[in-house]
Design a protein around this motif. Structure first.
Motif, PDB file in Angstrom:
ATOM      1  N   GLU A  41      56.246 146.422  32.128  1.00  0.00           N
ATOM      2  CA  GLU A  41      56.180 146.427  33.591  1.00  0.00           C
ATOM      3  C   GLU A  41      54.740 146.674  34.030  1.00  0.00           C
ATOM      4  O   GLU A  41      54.085 147.595  33.532  1.00  0.00           O
ATOM      5  N   VAL A  42      54.237 145.837  34.939  1.00  0.00           N
ATOM      6  CA  VAL A  42      52.891 146.005  35.496  1.00  0.00           C
ATOM      7  C   VAL A  42      53.007 146.056  37.014  1.00  0.00           C
ATOM      8  O   VAL A  42      53.606 145.154  37.623  1.00  0.00           O
ATOM      9  N   THR A  43      52.444 147.091  37.625  1.00  0.00           N
ATOM     10  CA  THR A  43      52.536 147.271  39.074  1.00  0.00           C
ATOM     11  C   THR A  43      51.132 147.324  39.669  1.00  0.00           C
ATOM     12  O   THR A  43      50.285 148.103  39.220  1.00  0.00           O
ATOM     13  N   LEU A  44      50.882 146.492  40.679  1.00  0.00           N
ATOM     14  CA  LEU A  44      49.608 146.553  41.396  1.00  0.00           C
ATOM     15  C   LEU A  44      49.700 147.690  42.409  1.00  0.00           C
ATOM     16  O   LEU A  44      50.489 147.638  43.350  1.00  0.00           O
ATOM     17  N   LEU A  45      48.883 148.735  42.202  1.00  0.00           N
ATOM     18  CA  LEU A  45      48.935 149.932  43.044  1.00  0.00           C
ATOM     19  C   LEU A  45      47.900 149.907  44.167  1.00  0.00           C
ATOM     20  O   LEU A  45      48.075 150.570  45.185  1.00  0.00           O
ATOM     21  N   SER A  46      46.797 149.181  43.959  1.00  0.00           N
ATOM     22  CA  SER A  46      45.766 149.063  44.991  1.00  0.00           C
ATOM     23  C   SER A  46      44.916 147.843  44.687  1.00  0.00           C
ATOM     24  O   SER A  46      44.554 147.605  43.532  1.00  0.00           O
ATOM     25  N   LYS A  47      44.627 147.069  45.720  1.00  0.00           N
ATOM     26  CA  LYS A  47      43.823 145.861  45.556  1.00  0.00           C
ATOM     27  C   LYS A  47      42.364 146.164  45.858  1.00  0.00           C
ATOM     28  O   LYS A  47      42.036 146.710  46.916  1.00  0.00           O
ATOM     29  N   SER A  48      41.487 145.867  44.904  1.00  0.00           N
ATOM     30  CA  SER A  48      40.048 146.056  45.108  1.00  0.00           C
ATOM     31  C   SER A  48      39.489 144.847  45.840  1.00  0.00           C
ATOM     32  O   SER A  48      39.585 143.718  45.351  1.00  0.00           O
ATOM     33  N   LEU A  49      38.920 145.073  47.012  1.00  0.00           N
ATOM     34  CA  LEU A  49      38.359 143.991  47.811  1.00  0.00           C
ATOM     35  C   LEU A  49      36.851 143.849  47.617  1.00  0.00           C
ATOM     36  O   LEU A  49      36.228 142.960  48.201  1.00  0.00           O
ATOM     37  N   GLN A  50      36.277 144.727  46.798  1.00  0.00           N
ATOM     38  CA  GLN A  50      34.858 144.639  46.473  1.00  0.00           C
ATOM     39  C   GLN A  50      34.701 144.228  45.007  1.00  0.00           C
ATOM     40  O   GLN A  50      35.666 144.230  44.246  1.00  0.00           O
ATOM     41  N   ILE A  51      33.475 143.914  44.631  1.00  0.00           N
ATOM     42  CA  ILE A  51      33.194 143.482  43.262  1.00  0.00           C
ATOM     43  C   ILE A  51      32.405 144.571  42.558  1.00  0.00           C
ATOM     44  O   ILE A  51      31.373 145.040  43.064  1.00  0.00           O
ATOM     45  N   LEU A  52      32.887 144.998  41.402  1.00  0.00           N
ATOM     46  CA  LEU A  52      32.172 146.000  40.613  1.00  0.00           C
ATOM     47  C   LEU A  52      30.912 145.397  40.011  1.00  0.00           C
ATOM     48  O   LEU A  52      30.841 144.179  39.801  1.00  0.00           O
ATOM     49  N   PRO A  53      29.907 146.227  39.704  1.00  0.00           N
ATOM     50  CA  PRO A  53      28.716 145.719  39.013  1.00  0.00           C
ATOM     51  C   PRO A  53      29.090 145.044  37.706  1.00  0.00           C
ATOM     52  O   PRO A  53      30.106 145.371  37.081  1.00  0.00           O
ATOM     53  N   GLU A  54      28.274 144.090  37.293  1.00  0.00           N
ATOM     54  CA  GLU A  54      28.539 143.346  36.061  1.00  0.00           C
ATOM     55  C   GLU A  54      28.593 144.299  34.873  1.00  0.00           C
ATOM     56  O   GLU A  54      27.765 145.198  34.740  1.00  0.00           O
ATOM     57  N   LYS A  55      29.594 144.137  34.035  1.00  0.00           N
ATOM     58  CA  LYS A  55      29.936 145.117  33.002  1.00  0.00           C
ATOM     59  C   LYS A  55      28.763 145.498  32.111  1.00  0.00           C
ATOM     60  O   LYS A  55      28.486 146.670  31.876  1.00  0.00           O
ATOM     61  N   TYR A  56      28.031 144.527  31.590  1.00  0.00           N
ATOM     62  CA  TYR A  56      27.043 144.834  30.556  1.00  0.00           C
ATOM     63  C   TYR A  56      25.739 145.376  31.122  1.00  0.00           C
ATOM     64  O   TYR A  56      24.997 146.053  30.442  1.00  0.00           O
TER      65      TYR A  56
END
Length: 500
Positions: free
Chosen positions: A135-150
């Motif tokens: 089961e996977v539940t979306l609890l909050s939608k991120s409307l911004q973009i996180l910094p690039e991972k690396y």
């Protein structure tokens, strides 16, 4: 020119991605799947708990929740990585396990979204402890973009302004603030175990005394009075000693209207404690024991590394008078300096700047700051300060030009300041009067006369030892952090509006 064209293109790309995220949210809401209407989620375990207890949890169902930091879709099955308070854990998400509609939704989820994942603990073929999701539940939608991972979030100004993103992207930052919390809880445990009582005193005061600093000023409309934010905890805590509370301490914010640098922020956390029937020697013993206790609790060792220096707290801390320290490092013996005129002549010869109002004791302190502080790497108590710079401290009975005070140094920094507290109300009034004259002569950090405090001393205060610790510098030392802003969740910053 090419660079100028490239930047707008990048901004357009980002704006398009942000638009897509909002469209995804709108579609979810239209389908009756608005994540923002969810009010709770039953979390049974955190990531590190599962990894540390794999043998007991293998094959059992768990529920975790956190921010999705990675997703790899592979047809009918996918992997994602969820980050929570303790770390991160991988989840295996398959269409046949969570259902076709749920899997279709999952494939549209973005990095940064907050998910709840329920499933069975297992190990992948590569040996990674994971959760097989049912089961996977979306609890909050991120409307911004996180910094690039690396590349992460590396710009220090942005890190301080957007600490919430800094905590997401930089694991060592979160670890620093977990350790900060441990420092404060360790202080409380130690002092509570020594019979001290934690108290709270006013932040808004009519007379901001107890330290040499400029206060912030404000106006209280209801009483139509000007007030100040406290610069110290001292004078109210001493009132409590007068009232019979023999061991008290407070950990709280104080405010000083001064500059910003790697070791100073205008609001910072101070811990002050006062103990009846002891003196500054008792405060030295307490400081040694407290610092060892905190270091062991927070770092697991009594040896601290800060930058290029290693400091051993397991050995007895050095105790040396300010006069002897200046003699040792500046080769100047203030016991041989007859008066203020001779002190100023020495300062001229050593190119040490001073003000006309400065007296012999002030100049001794200037020599100390110039020649000694940088050498005090190992834990050291600098004792017996001149009376001119210590308006709230008991005089030494055998040498009234000096007082029973110490400053505790490590890594060349002042870490604590302590006294045998002045409890003679007549002497205290004379000291306040000297401070008033210093203020009139241009010292805007001088103390002002506090009549209610003098009244408290007149009631009678027992012999008392007191000390103040800068908590932020202590945390810097315990976490090897280069700047005070690195240990303040939300350091003081110039407003972006004022920078435009």
């Amino acid at each position: 020119m090419a660079e100028q064209q490239k930047k707008p293109q990048k901004e357009q790309d980002v704006n398009q991605l942000l638009k897509v995220r909002r469209e995804k949210l709108a579609n979810l809401q239209a389908e009756g799947k608005d994540p923002f209407v969810i009010t709770k989620y039953d979390v049974t375990h955190h990531s590190m708990e599962i990894k540390d207890n794999y043998d007991a949890l293998e094959g059992k169902e768990v529920s975790v929740a956190g921010r999705m930091m990675f997703k790899r879709v592979m047809g009918k099955a996918s992997f994602c990585n969820v980050q929570d308070l303790q770390g991160n854990i991988q989840a295996y998400v398959a269409r046949d396990d969570i259902g076709e509609d749920s899997y279709k939704d999952f494939k549209k989820y973005d990095v940064g979204d907050i998910l709840g994942i329920k499933g069975i603990v297992f190990k992948t073929k590569t040996g990674e402890i994971s959760i097989h999701a049912n089961e996977v539940t979306l609890l909050s939608k991120s409307l911004q973009i996180l910094p690039e991972k690396y590349h992460g979030l590396t710009d220090t100004d942005t890190r301080y302004r957007q600490r919430y993103v800094d905590l997401i992207m930089n694991e060592d930052v979160k670890d620093t603030f977990i350790k900060r919390s441990k420092v404060i809880s360790s202080i409380r445990r130690y002092l509570d175990g020594q019979g001290f009582m934690e108290v709270e005193t006013p932040m808004l005061v009519s007379n901001a005394g107890g330290a040499a600093a400029r206060p912030f000023e404000t106006h209280f409309n209801a009483l139509d009075e000007d007030l100040k934010l406290r610069i110290s905890l001292e004078l109210y805590l001493k009132r409590l000693i007068v009232g019979g509370m023999e061991r008290v301490y407070e950990i709280g914010r104080v405010f000083r209207n001064e500059g910003l640098d790697t070791r100073h922020n205008p609001e910072f956390t101070l811990m002050e404690l006062y103990q009846a029937y002891t003196d500054y020697h008792g405060m030295m013993d307490l400081t040694e024991n407290l610092y060892r206790y905190i270091a062991k609790e927070v770092t697991g060792s009594e040896v601290l590394t800060y930058g290029e220096h290693t400091m051993d707290l397991s050995k007895p801390f050095e105790r040396i008078t300010m006069v002897d320290a200046v003699k040792k490092y500046a080769n100047v013996d203030f016991n041989e300096v007859a008066d203020t005129a001779a002190a100023k002549k020495l300062a001229d010869e050593h190119h040490i700047e001073y003000e006309d109002r400065h007296e012999k004791g002030d100049i001794l302190n200037l020599f100390f700051e110039e020649y000694v502080e940088e050498h005090l790497i190992q834990p050291t108590f600098i004792m017996d300060h001149p009376i001119e710079i210590s308006p709230l401290t008991k005089k030494k009975p055998d040498n009234p030009d000096y007082v029973e005070r110490f400053e505790f140094f490590m890594n060349g920094w002042e870490m604590a300041n302590a006294y045998s507290e002045l409890n003679d109300p007549i002497d205290q009034r004379e000291r306040f009067e000297a401070q008033e004259k210093a203020f009139e002569a241009g010292d805007d950090e001088a103390n002002h006369t506090d009549e209610d405090f003098l009244n408290a001393l007149s009631i009678g205060m027992p012999p008392t030892g007191g000390i103040g610790f800068g908590i932020d510098r202590m945390v810097m030392m315990m976490t090897n952090s280069p700047a005070i802003r690195d240990v303040l969740l939300f350091p003081t910053m110039k407003s972006l509006n004022s920078e435009r």
